[in-house]
Design an enzyme around this catalytic site. Structure first.
Site, short mmCIF file in Angstrom:
data_model
loop_
_atom_site.label_atom_id
_atom_site.label_comp_id
_atom_site.label_asym_id
_atom_site.label_seq_id
_atom_site.Cartn_x
_atom_site.Cartn_y
_atom_site.Cartn_z
N GLU A 134 0.88 -1.30 -0.16
CA GLU A 134 -0.21 0.09 -0.02
C GLU A 134 0.87 1.29 -0.06
O GLU A 134 0.49 2.20 -0.51
CB GLU A 134 -0.94 0.02 1.26
CG GLU A 134 -1.99 -1.33 1.18
CD GLU A 134 -2.73 -1.40 0.01
OE1 GLU A 134 -2.78 -0.63 -1.01
OE2 GLU A 134 -3.41 -2.46 -0.03
N ILE A 135 1.85 1.37 0.58
CA ILE A 135 2.85 2.34 0.67
C ILE A 135 3.67 2.59 -0.80
O ILE A 135 3.61 3.84 -1.40
CB ILE A 135 3.99 2.43 1.85
CG1 ILE A 135 3.31 2.31 3.26
CG2 ILE A 135 4.90 3.38 1.66
CD1 ILE A 135 4.10 2.16 4.41
#
Length: 165
Positions: A134-135
């Site tokens: 997700e980052i």
């Protein structure tokens, strides 16, 4: 509480670097709730604001072994292990396909909660992989770019086949 349309691959908005959140208000809490509802409907276990076309650094995770969903605002990885794991990953923006991605087995993440308070979380296994995935998305790096060229070609062919159905 609303379902939001998901930005689908290859939409170029998925390649944008999300902006840091600076205002911790009701609009942010509403965004987090909408992200959770949208993720559950997809279904998925992680979602970012860019997945719904909002270029802000907000992530929601709801993992099978967690007691409740977690929202991460402005998350950043501050430490990674040298040990790696290989897990199958996919995206709600590219449903129906997965591929093996090798990532750090453990990470340390600094983030803010919905009130702006800073936290640090150590994560391993699936949670560590989700944080990295997700980052990456917040940084405009779609998961398929972590695949080998051969594997990426296979995933793209599989996705194109699904789209033709």
């Amino acid at each position: 509480m609303a379902l939001r349309p998901i930005v689908m691959f290859p939409d170029q908005r998925l390649r944008l670097v999300a902006e840091p959140v600076t205002c911790f208000d009701e609009a942010l809490r509403s965004l987090a709730t909408d992200l959770l509802d949208t993720m559950r409907a997809a279904p998925g276990i992680g979602i970012t604001a860019p997945h719904i076309g909002i270029a802000q650094r907000v992530v929601v995770l709801e993992l099978p072994d967690a007691p409740e969903p977690q929202t991460y605002v402005n998350p950043e990885i501050i430490e990674t292990s040298k040990e790696t794991v290989r897990l199958k990953e996919g995206s709600i923006s590219m449903p129906g396909v997965v591929g093996p991605i090798e990532r750090a087995a453990c990470v340390c993440v600094r983030y803010q909660d919905l009130e702006g308070a800073e936290h640090i979380e150590d994560a391993e296994g699936l949670r560590a992989a989700c944080h990295q995935h997700e980052i990456d998305q917040l940084n405009g790096l779609f998961w398929t770019l972590r695949l080998s060229p051969l594997r990426r070609g296979k995933v793209m062919a599989q996705f194109e086949k699904l789209l033709r159905r």
